[in-house]
Design an enzyme around this catalytic site. Structure first.
Site, short mmCIF file in Angstrom:
data_model
loop_
_atom_site.label_atom_id
_atom_site.label_comp_id
_atom_site.label_asym_id
_atom_site.label_seq_id
_atom_site.Cartn_x
_atom_site.Cartn_y
_atom_site.Cartn_z
N PRO A 131 -3.15 -11.51 10.82
CA PRO A 131 -3.47 -11.22 12.22
C PRO A 131 -3.63 -9.72 12.40
O PRO A 131 -2.94 -8.93 11.74
CB PRO A 131 -2.23 -11.72 12.97
CG PRO A 131 -1.13 -11.76 11.96
CD PRO A 131 -1.80 -12.04 10.64
N ASN A 176 0.85 -1.19 0.00
CA ASN A 176 0.00 0.00 0.00
C ASN A 176 0.89 1.24 0.00
O ASN A 176 2.11 1.14 0.06
CB ASN A 176 -0.97 -0.02 1.19
CG ASN A 176 -0.23 -0.01 2.51
OD1 ASN A 176 0.45 0.95 2.85
ND2 ASN A 176 -0.34 -1.11 3.26
N LYS A 215 -14.36 1.24 16.02
CA LYS A 215 -13.08 0.53 15.84
C LYS A 215 -12.36 0.37 17.17
O LYS A 215 -11.80 -0.68 17.48
CB LYS A 215 -12.20 1.29 14.84
CG LYS A 215 -11.05 0.50 14.29
CD LYS A 215 -10.37 1.20 13.11
CE LYS A 215 -11.17 1.10 11.84
NZ LYS A 215 -10.54 1.77 10.69
N ILE A 247 -2.70 -6.93 14.50
CA ILE A 247 -1.66 -6.73 15.53
C ILE A 247 -2.20 -5.88 16.67
O ILE A 247 -2.04 -6.19 17.85
CB ILE A 247 -0.41 -6.08 14.90
CG1 ILE A 247 0.07 -6.95 13.73
CG2 ILE A 247 0.69 -5.91 15.92
CD1 ILE A 247 1.05 -6.26 12.79
N LYS A 295 -11.48 -3.30 18.56
CA LYS A 295 -10.09 -3.74 18.69
C LYS A 295 -9.61 -3.79 20.14
O LYS A 295 -8.60 -4.40 20.43
CB LYS A 295 -9.19 -2.85 17.85
CG LYS A 295 -9.55 -2.88 16.36
CD LYS A 295 -8.37 -2.58 15.50
CE LYS A 295 -8.77 -2.61 14.03
NZ LYS A 295 -7.63 -2.79 13.14
N PHE A 300 -4.69 3.62 15.13
CA PHE A 300 -5.04 4.68 14.19
C PHE A 300 -6.25 4.25 13.38
O PHE A 300 -6.49 3.06 13.20
CB PHE A 300 -3.87 4.96 13.23
CG PHE A 300 -2.88 5.91 13.83
CD1 PHE A 300 -2.04 5.49 14.86
CD2 PHE A 300 -2.80 7.21 13.39
CE1 PHE A 300 -1.14 6.36 15.44
CE2 PHE A 300 -1.89 8.10 13.97
CZ PHE A 300 -1.07 7.67 14.99
N LYS A 337 8.97 -17.97 -9.04
CA LYS A 337 8.31 -16.92 -9.80
C LYS A 337 7.19 -17.50 -10.66
O LYS A 337 7.40 -18.50 -11.36
CB LYS A 337 9.34 -16.22 -10.70
CG LYS A 337 8.78 -15.01 -11.39
CD LYS A 337 9.79 -14.34 -12.27
CE LYS A 337 9.09 -13.27 -13.10
NZ LYS A 337 9.83 -12.92 -14.30
N1 CTP Z 1 -3.86 -2.77 12.34
C1 CTP Z 1 -3.03 -3.79 12.81
N2 CTP Z 1 -3.01 -5.00 12.20
C2 CTP Z 1 -3.79 -5.24 11.12
C3 CTP Z 1 -4.63 -4.20 10.61
C4 CTP Z 1 -4.63 -2.99 11.25
O1 CTP Z 1 -2.33 -3.58 13.80
N3 CTP Z 1 -3.75 -6.44 10.54
C5 CTP Z 1 -3.92 -1.50 13.06
C6 CTP Z 1 -3.35 -0.32 12.29
O2 CTP Z 1 -1.98 -0.17 12.56
C7 CTP Z 1 -4.19 0.83 12.85
C8 CTP Z 1 -5.52 0.21 13.16
O3 CTP Z 1 -5.27 -1.20 13.26
O4 CTP Z 1 -3.67 1.28 14.09
C9 CTP Z 1 -6.60 0.50 12.18
O5 CTP Z 1 -6.43 -0.18 11.02
P1 CTP Z 1 -7.56 -0.22 9.87
O6 CTP Z 1 -6.92 -0.97 8.76
O7 CTP Z 1 -8.08 1.14 9.63
O8 CTP Z 1 -8.70 -1.02 10.58
P2 CTP Z 1 -9.63 -2.11 10.04
O9 CTP Z 1 -9.94 -2.97 11.18
O10 CTP Z 1 -9.03 -2.73 8.82
O11 CTP Z 1 -10.93 -1.28 9.66
P3 CTP Z 1 -11.51 -0.83 8.26
O12 CTP Z 1 -12.02 -2.08 7.68
O13 CTP Z 1 -12.50 0.18 8.67
O14 CTP Z 1 -10.39 -0.23 7.46
#
Ligand code: CTP
Length: 398
Positions: A304, A208, A338, A306, A342, A324, A286
């Site tokens: 996972p 990304n 969220k 995190i 979480k 975040f 590949k």
């Molecule tokens: N994060 C993480 N591990 C993941 C995905 C996200 O630790 N596998 C953490 C990011 O570092 C950030 C927070 O989760 O602090 C929010 O991530 P985001 O991708 O916005 O949340 P999602 O649960 O994917 O929600 P949405 O589907 O709304 O994007």
């Protein structure tokens, strides 16, 4: 916390020298004493009288002025302070320091000192980006010199970019940290940053656009407040800040393992843009075109989470877990949900919809969601957001 400490402040010749006066005022307010050294070029920008009046001390200006060699020679002057600060550190002063020149009082003091040195560079953006300055900076940091700033912004010369001297408050914070006096002294914070790369095969991956800028700024702000920071970073385009323990990872699974290995910590800040999915059928070799015109089918498995994993740890959970949320609509409602989902303590939510100019920009407008509700912060530079967050973390851990 720096009361009673002595700072030898070398003021170089740059338009930012006027900010050194404010720095002197702040240092005094914090109870530190200042021994000012004004370079010849510095004296073109601030007067010896104003510097000495604010410092409440005599100023030193030229090597051969040290008629008081008996009273205080340059060797003694360079060692009597607890810390040597150069603000502004011009390109010229940095070059002299890197080369070990000692042809005036400032450079001689810098060569003779046995104390730690903190520089606040300030120069035109082209000068800052010139390979010579890059080399000098690398040499200086390799020598253990600490650096605060410069910040990006509009410059006195009308150009835009990095080169503006850090603000006096930022320099004060860096001084406090250098003197081991920051409010996060003795605290350990884990910060994740940057994107993750999820392999498709040995040469291709899914990624990304995260640059890692906000995570790096937060880590730097935490270090400036005295924290020990384990900086777990994916392949980001912004380099890790100085003073952190860097743990480089590629995938979300590696990031989780690195975070778990870095614990225990007093706080954890999850600023990484972690891929929610990885390729379940990633190939060991590949992937080749097979001539049929059919594209290979990728299967995905969920990575996972995190932030959620650490937030829900039964033993050894950091006291403060910060996540975040990048949202494009209903920011507060989505981020509040969220946070609950979480299990983290705070969510730093930002509106990344196109019109805001926040994604890829230098500024951010965030809302801090905690059990106290939603607190909207004014739009400010990403570094300022980082500083404010670090200060709030320090308050929460106090
Ligand atoms: N994060 C993480 N591990 C993941 C995905 C996200 O630790 N596998 C953490 C990011 O570092 C950030 C927070 O989760 O602090 C929010 O991530 P985001 O991708 O916005 O949340 P999602 O649960 O994917 O929600 P949405 O589907 O709304 O994007």
């Amino acid at each position: 916390m720096i009361a009673g400490k002595q700072v030898l402040l070398i003021v170089g010749g740059g338009i930012a020298a006027y900010k050194a006066l404010e720095l002197v005022r702040l240092l005094h307010k914090a109870g530190a004493s200042v021994v000012p050294v004004l370079t010849r070029a510095g004296a073109e920008f601030v007067t010896p009288l104003s510097l000495s009046a604010l410092a409440g001390a005599r100023i030193y200006s030229e090597l051969f002025d040290l008629t008081d060699e008996a009273e205080m020679g340059h060797i003694q002057l360079s060692r009597s302070a607890d810390l040597v600060v150069v603000a502004p550190a011009t390109a010229d002063l940095m070059a002299k320091m890197a080369a070990g020149l000692s042809n005036d009082l400032a450079s001689t003091l810098l060569l003779a000192t046995d104390k730690r040195v903190l520089i606040a560079p300030a120069m035109n953006v082209r000068m800052w980006e010139h390979p010579a300055t890059r080399r000098n900076l690398a040499a200086l940091t390799g020598d253990g010199v600490q650096v605060v700033g410069p910040n990006a912004g509009e410059m006195a010369c009308g150009e835009y970019g990095p080169g503006r001297m850090a603000e006096p408050e930022e320099i004060l914070t860096a001084i406090e940290a250098a003197l081991g006096a920051g409010p996060l002294r003795g605290r350990h914070v884990v910060v994740t940053s940057g994107p993750t790369h999820e392999p498709i095969d040995p040469v291709r991956y899914i990624a990304n656009r995260s640059s890692g800028a906000q995570g790096a700024a937060i880590a730097a702000a935490l270090v400036a407040l005295g924290a020990r920071v384990s900086f777990v970073t994916g392949p980001a385009s912004v380099p890790p800040p100085q003073g952190v323990d860097v743990l480089r990872v590629e995938t979300a699974q590696e990031m989780l393992a690195a975070v778990e290995a870095a614990l225990p910590a007093d706080a954890a800040v999850f600023a990484a843009a972690v891929a929610d999915w990885r390729v379940a059928n990633a190939a060991g070799q590949k992937v080749k075109k097979d001539g049929s015109g059919r594209a290979p089918a990728l299967e995905f498995a969920e990575n996972p989470d995190i932030l959620a994993t650490v937030s829900k740890m039964e033993t050894g959970r950091p006291k403060l877990v910060v996540g975040f949320a990048a949202e494009t609509q209903d920011v507060v409602a989505h981020a509040t949900a969220k946070r609950a989902r979480k299990g983290c303590d705070w969510i730093v939510a930002n509106d990344v919809s196109a019109g805001t100019g926040i994604m890829g920009g230098t500024e951010n407008a965030v809302t801090l969601i905690s059990d106290g509700g939603a607190e909207e912060w004014p739009r400010m530079a990403k570094q300022a957001v980082a500083r404010r967050l670090a200060e709030r973390i320090a308050e929460a851990l106090a």
